[in-house]
Every structure is written in C-alpha cells, then in structure tokens.
Design an enzyme around this catalytic site. Structure first.
Site, PDB file in Angstrom:
ATOM      1  CG  ASP A 184     -26.017  51.686  61.418  1.00 56.08           C
ATOM      2  OD1 ASP A 184     -25.770  50.843  60.571  1.00 56.08           O
ATOM      3  OD2 ASP A 184     -25.741  52.904  60.048  1.00 56.08           O
ATOM      4  CG  HIS A 261     -28.540  51.570  58.223  1.00 57.66           C
ATOM      5  ND1 HIS A 261     -27.008  50.978  57.863  1.00 57.66           N
ATOM      6  CD2 HIS A 261     -28.969  51.158  56.934  1.00 57.66           C
ATOM      7  CE1 HIS A 261     -26.840  50.989  57.547  1.00 57.66           C
ATOM      8  NE2 HIS A 261     -27.750  51.586  56.135  1.00 57.66           N
ATOM      9  CD  GLU A 317     -27.406  52.791  52.318  1.00 59.07           C
ATOM     10  OE1 GLU A 317     -26.674  52.411  51.348  1.00 59.07           O
ATOM     11  OE2 GLU A 317     -26.583  52.689  53.664  1.00 59.07           O
TER      12      GLU A 317
END
Length: 685
Positions: A184, A261, A317
């Site tokens: 991440d 990410h 996301e």
C-alpha cells in the site's frame, strides 16, 4: 493467579453440564451432549496417540506441539490421554469434521482428514484447561470453507515472529486463512528480486507513525538511512511462514494492491504511472504495456512463494485521476472499445485475472471489481456494504463477506474516550458477533465462500496494539465463520444468536489468551454501550413532527425527519445511524410540533464532540415556544451538563422552567470552530 482465575471460570461451567454456554468453547460446536460417567481428570500435559499413517501423524505434530500436547511417536493408546481414530459411518463425521468423545477412561477423537483431526485437537486444547471434564460427545464441522483474518502490515510493519504467533492463535480457534495486506502507499513489504527498489526505497519512510507520514508529505526513505522506518519480508522468510501456517491448517493469502493504493510503487518506478513523475500518482497507468509486464513479473514471484489458490489484487478505491487525460489510457480505451475509465479498470482486472488463471490461480478482490465483468473464476470480498452481495451473486461470483460495519476491527471496540486512538467509529464485540449472513444466502448457499475480519493498521502502530484490537473480536469472527450455514437457515427452529452466552465464553477464552502472553483487550472491564441506548426515552415530543429550519446533512441523515423525536439515543459513535449531523448555515435549527398546546417544564438535547472529525459542541442552545408556529417567545438558554460517564464526548443541554405552547424551537449554532453539530433527540417533558 490469573491462570487459577481462568481455571475457576472454566471448571465452574464444566461441573454443571455441557452446553456451549457451560463449556466455553469457541467456535461453538455444532452438537455437544453430556454422557454418563465420572469426570475425566485431564493431565497438565495431554498426550496423543493413534494408529494412523506416519505422514498423518507428522502433519498433526506441529499443531499438537503448539497446543502443548505430546504427540507420541508410536500408537501407545494405553498411555495416551487422547486416541486418534479414523472415523466410521456411525461417527457421522463430514469430510472436514470431527467427533470428540470424553469418557472416564480418556478422549477419543475421530476424523477422516488431517484437517478434521486438527480441529478436534483445537477443541481438546480448550477442554484441557479445566483439569476435570464431564463426559461429553461432540460432533462438529466447519460451516464455511473460508474463515479468515486480514492483517495490514503496510501501514505499520510487524515482525515475522509476531506473524507466527498470530498463526498459532488463529489455528486454536479454527481459522484457515491469514490474509496479509503486503503493499500500500505506506510501504511495500515483500521482496521482489526483479525490482529491488521496492524494498530498497518503497519499504521505508521517515515517519514511524502512519499519521505523521500522511500529514508530513508522504515521503519515502532509502534503506539504511538514519530516519528510515519500515521493513520487508524476504522471500525466504515468507516461504518459511507459509510452511509454518500450512502445518497448522492455515493458508497465507497475499494481497498486492492494484491499480490504486500504489503510491510507493509509482515513486520507486514512476515510469509505470500516467505522468512518469514520482510522488504524483496513486494508480498504475492502464494504457502502458510496461505496467502489465511489471505486475505479471511481480505476481510470478508472489505465486512462487505463496501456494494459495487465490491471489488478492485489491482493486479498491482507485481514483483513476489521470486516466481521463492520459494519452496511453485513452488509446487503450479506443483500441478495446471501452466507454469510460470504469470500463478501463474492468479491462485491467480481467487482464490480471487471465494471467492468474493461466498459472492455475484465481483472482480475489475487493467489491469495487464488480463494476465490470470479471474472470469466470474470480471471487469477491464484499467490504463496503452487503448490498454488493446481490451484484456478486448476479455475476455468478462467490463471496467472502467482510462488511466494514461489522468486520473492520480498526474501529474502537469500547467507549472511544477509554481507548487509545483508533480509526473512528464504535465496533464492540456484540456488533461483530450479531451479524447474520444466513438470510442473505439462504437461496444460494454455495455462493457464500466465507467470512473474514480485517484489521487495518493506520492507527495501530505496535504489535501490542494489533493484539489488543484483534482479540477478542477475532473470536467473534471465528464463531461467525464456523457456525454460519445458509443451507440450514430455513430449517432452524430457534434463534442462532445468543450474545450473552457467547460473551461468557469469550471472557473465559480472552483471559486464557491474556495469561499466555497475548495482549488482548480487557473485556471483563469493558465500559460497553452508552447506557441511554438500552431503552427508548418516552417524552411529550416522541413521535411528533419536526420542521427543519436548517437542513440536516445528507451524509449523516440518521432516520431523516423522524430522528429527533423517535425516542432513540445515540451510542459512542456519531456515525451509528442515530446521531444526525448538521453542517450548513446556522447548524441546528428545528421546530417540534407537539400536536396541541401543552404544559411542559424541560427541553433537553444531547450533543457530540469529536474534534478530530471537526465535530464540536454548540456555542449555545436556545429554546423558544409558540402557540401558532409563527410568533415565538424565547424561554432562555439551555445549560450544559456532562454525561454521567467521565470523559464522555457527549453532553446534555437542558432548559428547565414552566412553559405552555404547541411549537418548541431549538437552535444550536456553531461556536468559533465552524464544524459539525450532531444531536440525537429533542426531549420535552
């Protein structure tokens, strides 16, 4: 002293019967009945033997050793506490199940598979603590095939010894998946030999605390520099962890985030982003063939380490901020006939899925990957809302349920003002336990692959904090995943959930973990829910119409127009669906219609304070009254009183006196800090 306390808790139960409530076993066995006979004295060192093939005994030895049991090298059943037996038809044992019989003479454990014997030994480990166990006959098997916990090691790195410790704990409670969030923005944690900058640079940052790193430029550091915080796992270390977990019946599931990410990757290798600039992008460039070369090379090394049938690719996301203007992305969309960037992400996911399938693996991703058609063999981990289950099932995709409102373990597990900083919200043990997946899948039971709890570690900086947040809530996840059986939903004649009984079992198990060095949350001293939540409040305005002179926020509507007079008080989280938020104009300004002119002597309202979320108590609370709803007479300013629990974020503003009228207006403007105002009920008495 602590060990004696736990033994007392356990044995007091064992003397009265063998219900799941009495014997604090987690997960709760499918069937457990007492049998006749004197209690069996359990030795401090349980010995296990059985006339099983040598490879079966070898496979069981690591778990037995970890549980403090002695697995005898020869089938010396005369001197063994527990005898392992192949299951017979009369045992009625499913393939992954077991039958455990405690008699005055000893313990008999029957199963068909190594998996079944492992689960039986885990149950025996829980029974053995008592010292004396009433004869009992247990038939048990897992309800779901995927019973998992995810740990985020990107935001805060943990040691390999710590990961092995968690494997040991998870195995005791019959988990079989340990999902590692390895990559991440905050740090890349896996050695990839073809791309050394991922561990020389992207694995390190100048700030140990994630929140400091996030707020101070989100920079990375060179390995070995004085300020560098972070780390990574070598391939050799990860292979050893995979073997260690497999010996205890647990599959390690790796997650490599894409397309979003990925700030750490795109700063180490900026040519893989749309702009080719470090520190500028979070998403891989979907139009660049080099992106797929890179990811396929990475995944090849990942698959060489992890034999897990499923490889998690994230997929959540993704902002796709530069895709609409990136020439390469636009060219890809034109060539592939894609209408927008959402379809481009679908192309991205399908291409990675095809690569995994060609290598004998399956794609698993967060539910954002449902936005476009998926590879036929892909599975979906639902995290945003259970509404996404219908989309997944409609696409023929199996689901691992992990809805954030129940299974995200980074929220506060007790009254937030009593706990170290966490990621907001309030998610106590009962909320994790009370989730019920069975009705959602009653018509398609095969589509529910499993249940998983996730621990994101932005606000969890140490290994001790990880354990405090995991346990005992992970025990509720274990219970959920083991006992859930959608196929039996229609035939159930009694409620499946009994939180009071589960909490008693969890208290016993949690104390055992704490005595053995697991730094679990102190459940027995839990503050628990806000007392006002337990019972609706009755008052003159309950059920009355409310006119909003200033609107509530659509982001925190609670029960909309019914919220402030429904008799329901809010809990310790402002986002629990009972607190209503106001951010526009004068903030709170409402008029309550009592239905007729009435005498009343008090008006009060609770307000929430959470400065980190820019939620503040009001500057003042003004109360006025009217007979016709047009002309209002001020009654005065309400006075603030603290909640009856010390350090509570909730205060009550009360006006008292004598008044008569039909319409009561309450105004609560913002103070110098122009943030949110939250309230839950206008109480008129």
């Amino acid at each position: 002293m602590k060990q004696n306390l736990f033994t007392l808790l356990f044995c007091l139960g064992g003397a009265t019967g063998a219900s799941a409530d009495v014997l604090p076993l987690i997960p709760e066995p499918k069937q457990m009945v007492t049998t006749a006979g004197a209690p069996l004295r359990m030795p401090s060192k349980v010995s296990v033997a059985g006339a099983l093939p040598p490879d079966t005994l070898s496979a069981l030895r690591p778990l037995a050793d970890g549980l403090g049991m002695t697995l005898l090298g020869a089938p010396d059943t005369a001197h063994a506490t527990c005898v392992l037996l192949p299951a017979t038809p009369s045992d009625s044992v499913p393939p992954s199940g077991y039958r455990l019989r405690v008699t005055p003479r000893g313990v008999r454990l029957s199963a068909h598979t190594v998996e079944g014997w492992r689960y039986g030994l885990a149950t025996l480990w829980q029974l053995a603590t008592c010292g004396e166990v009433r004869p009992v006959d247990i038939h048990d098997y897992p309800g779901l095939e995927w019973r998992g916990i995810m740990l985020d090691v990107s935001r805060h790195f943990v040691s390999m010894d710590f990961l092995r410790k968690q494997v040991d704990v998870l195995a005791r409670y019959k988990f079989n998946r340990f999902h590692l969030h390895l990559t991440d923005a905050a740090g890349w944690r896996i050695e990839i030999k073809r791309y050394p900058r991922l561990t020389q640079f992207a694995a390190w940052r100048p700030n140990a605390l994630w929140k400091d790193w996030w707020n101070k430029g989100r920079l990375y550091s060179e390995e070995g520099s004085d300020s560098a915080y972070g780390g990574y796992y070598t391939q050799q270390e990860l292979r050893a962890l995979v073997r260690y977990a497999a010996d205890r019946g647990i599959t390690i599931v790796p997650e490599i985030e894409m397309p979003g990410h990925s700030e750490e990757v795109l700063t180490a290798y900026p040519a893989l982003s749309c702009t080719h600039e470090p520190y500028k992008q979070a998403d891989f460039c979907a139009g660049n063939d080099s992106t797929f070369v890179f990811l396929e090379n990475v995944l090849s090394e990942v698959m060489d380490i992890f034999p897990s049938p499923y490889i998690h690719i994230g997929g959540d996301e993704a902002a796709k901020a530069s895709w609409p203007t990136c020439p390469r992305c636009q060219a890809r969309m034109e060539r592939e006939g894609l209408a927008d960037v959402e379809e481009l992400q679908g192309y991205f996911v399908r291409r990675i899925g095809s690569f995994l399938r060609a290598h004998g693996r399956h794609l698993l991703g967060w539910d954002e990957i449902l936005s476009d058609s998926l590879p036929a063999d892909a599975a979906v981990m639902v995290w945003r809302d259970t509404a996404w289950v219908d989309d997944a099932v409609a696409q023929g995709k199996r689901v691992v349920l992990s809805p954030g409102a129940f299974f995200y373990l980074d929220a506060y597990q007790d009254a937030p003002f009593t706990q170290p900083e966490a990621n907001g919200g309030y998610r106590p043990l009962d909320q994790v336990y009370n989730f019920d997946a069975e009705p959602m899948f009653a018509g398609c039971p095969d589509m529910l692959m499993g249940i998983q709890g996730n621990l994101w570690c932005e606000w969890i900086p140490t290994e001790a904090d990880v354990e405090r947040m995991l346990y005992p809530r992970a025990l509720a996840v274990a219970e959920q995943a083991w006992t859930t059986e959608p196929s039996r939903y229609a035939s159930r004649t009694s409620p499946r959930k009994d939180y009071a009984a589960f909490r008693r079992r969890a208290l016993a198990q949690n104390e055992r973990l704490r005595t053995e060095g697991v730094r679990a949350f102190d459940l027995k001293n839990e503050v628990g829910h806000r007392p006002e939540v337990a019972q609706p409040v009755n008052h003159l305005a309950k059920g009355c119409t409310v006119t909003y002179n200033a609107p509530f926020s659509p982001y925190y509507p609670a029960a909309r127009e019914a919220t402030l007079t429904d008799g329901q008080r809010g809990d310790w989280s402002y986002s629990d669906g009972r607190w209503q938020g106001f951010i526009a104009g004068p903030r709170l300004d409402v008029t309550v219609d009592l239905g007729s002119v009435k005498d009343f002597g008090s008006v009060e309202a609770d307000f929430f304070d959470a400065p980190g979320a820019e939620i503040f108590w009001p500057a003042e609370v003004r109360v006025s009254v009217s007979a016709d709803g047009q002309t209002f007479t001020p009654l005065g300013t309400a006075q603030a009183t603290a909640d009856n629990i010390e350090r509570s974020p909730i205060r009550t503003w009360s006006w008292t006196g004598k008044a008569q009228g039909r319409y009561v207006r309450v105004q609560a403007p913002a103070g110098e800090k122009k943030g949110w105002i939250f309230t839950d009920e206008i109480v008129v008495r």
